[in-house]
Design a protein around this motif. Structure first.
Motif, PDB file in Angstrom:
ATOM      1  N   ILE A   1       7.152  56.489  70.554  1.00 59.93           N
ATOM      2  CA  ILE A   1       7.492  57.895  70.361  1.00 59.93           C
ATOM      3  C   ILE A   1       6.197  58.639  70.092  1.00 59.93           C
ATOM      4  CG2 ILE A   1       8.737  59.548  68.924  1.00 59.93           C
ATOM      5  CD1 ILE A   1      10.646  57.115  68.299  1.00 59.93           C
ATOM      6  N   ILE A   2       5.935  59.662  70.887  1.00 61.93           N
ATOM      7  CA  ILE A   2       4.704  60.435  70.759  1.00 61.93           C
ATOM      8  C   ILE A   2       5.070  61.837  70.286  1.00 61.93           C
ATOM      9  CG2 ILE A   2       2.662  61.328  71.959  1.00 61.93           C
ATOM     10  CD1 ILE A   2       3.360  59.000  74.056  1.00 61.93           C
ATOM     11  N   THR A   3       4.417  62.270  69.211  1.00 62.59           N
ATOM     12  CA  THR A   3       4.654  63.606  68.685  1.00 62.59           C
ATOM     13  C   THR A   3       3.362  64.410  68.706  1.00 62.59           C
ATOM     14  OG1 THR A   3       4.315  62.798  66.433  1.00 62.59           O
ATOM     15  CG2 THR A   3       6.584  63.017  67.176  1.00 62.59           C
ATOM     16  N   LYS A   4       3.489  65.678  69.060  1.00 64.86           N
ATOM     17  CA  LYS A   4       2.400  66.634  68.916  1.00 64.86           C
ATOM     18  C   LYS A   4       2.575  67.246  67.537  1.00 64.86           C
ATOM     19  CE  LYS A   4       0.571  70.984  70.590  1.00 64.86           C
ATOM     20  NZ  LYS A   4       0.775  72.138  71.457  1.00 64.86           N
TER      21      LYS A   4
ATOM     22  N   ARG B   1      -2.781  80.902  61.011  1.00 70.26           N
ATOM     23  CA  ARG B   1      -4.053  80.210  61.244  1.00 70.26           C
ATOM     24  C   ARG B   1      -3.818  78.717  61.420  1.00 70.26           C
ATOM     25  NH1 ARG B   1      -8.823  78.913  57.347  1.00 70.26           N
ATOM     26  NH2 ARG B   1      -7.098  78.723  55.885  1.00 70.26           N
ATOM     27  N   VAL B   2      -4.304  78.151  62.521  1.00 69.74           N
ATOM     28  CA  VAL B   2      -4.157  76.719  62.774  1.00 69.74           C
ATOM     29  C   VAL B   2      -5.254  75.981  62.006  1.00 69.74           C
ATOM     30  CG1 VAL B   2      -4.119  74.891  64.502  1.00 69.74           C
ATOM     31  CG2 VAL B   2      -3.135  77.123  65.048  1.00 69.74           C
ATOM     32  N   ILE B   3      -4.837  75.066  61.150  1.00 71.23           N
ATOM     33  CA  ILE B   3      -5.752  74.275  60.330  1.00 71.23           C
ATOM     34  C   ILE B   3      -6.110  72.974  61.048  1.00 71.23           C
ATOM     35  CG2 ILE B   3      -6.018  73.084  58.108  1.00 71.23           C
ATOM     36  CD1 ILE B   3      -5.834  76.179  57.910  1.00 71.23           C
ATOM     37  N   GLY B   4      -5.142  72.421  61.768  1.00 73.66           N
ATOM     38  CA  GLY B   4      -5.376  71.166  62.469  1.00 73.66           C
ATOM     39  C   GLY B   4      -4.296  70.925  63.503  1.00 73.66           C
ATOM     40  N   GLU B   5      -4.605  70.005  64.411  1.00 72.47           N
ATOM     41  CA  GLU B   5      -3.635  69.629  65.431  1.00 72.47           C
ATOM     42  C   GLU B   5      -3.935  68.224  65.893  1.00 72.47           C
ATOM     43  OE1 GLU B   5      -4.278  72.714  68.302  1.00 72.47           O
ATOM     44  OE2 GLU B   5      -5.992  71.700  69.196  1.00 72.47           O
TER      45      GLU B   5
ATOM     46  N   LYS C   1      -4.420  60.910  66.810  1.00 71.98           N
ATOM     47  CA  LYS C   1      -5.529  61.732  67.292  1.00 71.98           C
ATOM     48  C   LYS C   1      -5.473  63.013  66.478  1.00 71.98           C
ATOM     49  CE  LYS C   1      -4.926  60.016  71.986  1.00 71.98           C
ATOM     50  NZ  LYS C   1      -4.490  60.383  73.342  1.00 71.98           N
ATOM     51  N   VAL C   2      -6.602  63.435  65.940  1.00 69.60           N
ATOM     52  CA  VAL C   2      -6.586  64.603  65.061  1.00 69.60           C
ATOM     53  C   VAL C   2      -7.829  65.463  65.258  1.00 69.60           C
ATOM     54  CG1 VAL C   2      -7.610  63.316  63.131  1.00 69.60           C
ATOM     55  CG2 VAL C   2      -6.280  65.350  62.668  1.00 69.60           C
TER      56      VAL C   2
ATOM     57  N   ALA D   1      -8.405  63.107  55.850  1.00 71.08           N
ATOM     58  CA  ALA D   1      -7.563  61.941  55.540  1.00 71.08           C
ATOM     59  C   ALA D   1      -6.163  62.376  55.132  1.00 71.08           C
ATOM     60  CB  ALA D   1      -8.209  61.108  54.438  1.00 71.08           C
ATOM     61  N   MET D   2      -6.046  63.426  54.321  1.00 69.06           N
ATOM     62  CA  MET D   2      -4.724  63.932  53.930  1.00 69.06           C
ATOM     63  C   MET D   2      -4.014  64.551  55.123  1.00 69.06           C
ATOM     64  SD  MET D   2      -4.065  62.986  50.903  1.00 69.06           S
ATOM     65  CE  MET D   2      -2.502  63.830  50.834  1.00 69.06           C
ATOM     66  N   MET D   3      -4.777  65.181  55.994  1.00 67.32           N
ATOM     67  CA  MET D   3      -4.189  65.764  57.200  1.00 67.32           C
ATOM     68  C   MET D   3      -3.517  64.671  58.037  1.00 67.32           C
ATOM     69  SD  MET D   3      -5.988  68.037  60.195  1.00 67.32           S
ATOM     70  CE  MET D   3      -6.169  69.453  59.132  1.00 67.32           C
ATOM     71  N   VAL D   4      -4.206  63.564  58.217  1.00 64.14           N
ATOM     72  CA  VAL D   4      -3.633  62.442  58.976  1.00 64.14           C
ATOM     73  C   VAL D   4      -2.366  61.942  58.282  1.00 64.14           C
ATOM     74  CG1 VAL D   4      -4.014  60.050  59.698  1.00 64.14           C
ATOM     75  CG2 VAL D   4      -5.809  61.760  60.042  1.00 64.14           C
ATOM     76  N   TYR D   5      -2.427  61.789  56.980  1.00 58.29           N
ATOM     77  CA  TYR D   5      -1.252  61.346  56.217  1.00 58.29           C
ATOM     78  C   TYR D   5      -0.063  62.272  56.464  1.00 58.29           C
ATOM     79  CZ  TYR D   5       1.859  60.565  52.275  1.00 58.29           C
ATOM     80  OH  TYR D   5       2.971  60.332  51.500  1.00 58.29           O
ATOM     81  N   HIS D   6      -0.284  63.575  56.357  1.00 56.39           N
ATOM     82  CA  HIS D   6       0.822  64.526  56.530  1.00 56.39           C
ATOM     83  C   HIS D   6       1.314  64.579  57.976  1.00 56.39           C
ATOM     84  CE1 HIS D   6      -0.598  66.279  52.560  1.00 56.39           C
ATOM     85  NE2 HIS D   6       0.637  65.847  52.358  1.00 56.39           N
TER      86      HIS D   6
END
Length: 127
Positions: free
Chosen positions: A94-97, A105-109, A67-68, A37-42
């Motif tokens: 507007i679409i952002t990656k 280290r990738v935590i999320g995308e 999308k996460v 949930a915090m990941m989506v917020y950020h």
């Protein structure tokens, strides 16, 4: 929307994971790591920073889709970089990656889609 926004425009923010960002529901701790949930917020916050520079005074942005993928845990004290890059401009969308990483280290995308609308239209939807 002002015309300055282009594919490839980037914005990044840095945060440090705190216990307030842990996975929890209704105040109950699930586990002491950075929550999805915090990941989506950020992700949304980093993406919003991009549009703030191009909004006209009469416009506002609204989230339309997120999308996460949460790929790895991040514990308290971990410094995270959240980087949003414009990958699509379609009319008023507007679409952002977005990538979230700690060091190498990738935590999320994921991907965040925002729509730019007249404030008057948004206010009419709320009333």
């Amino acid at each position: 929307m002002k015309p300055e926004l282009t594919i490839g425009t980037k914005h990044s923010i840095q945060i440090t994971v705190t216990n307030k960002m842990f996975a929890q529901f209704e105040g109950e701790l699930v586990h002491p790591v950075y929550s999805t949930a915090m990941m989506v917020y950020h992700m949304e916050w980093a993406s919003r920073q991009i549009i703030l520079e191009v909004l006209e005074e009469t416009e506002e942005g609204m989230g339309a889709e997120v999308k996460v993928k949460h790929l790895a845990p991040a514990t308290e004290g971990t410094v995270l970089t959240i980087e949003a890059t414009v990958v699509g401009l379609k009319k008023n969308f507007i679409i952002t990656k977005v990538q979230i990483f700690s060091k190498d280290r990738v935590i999320g995308e994921g991907e965040v889609t925002q729509v730019i609308l007249p404030k008057s239209k948004i206010n009419a939807m709320i009333d």
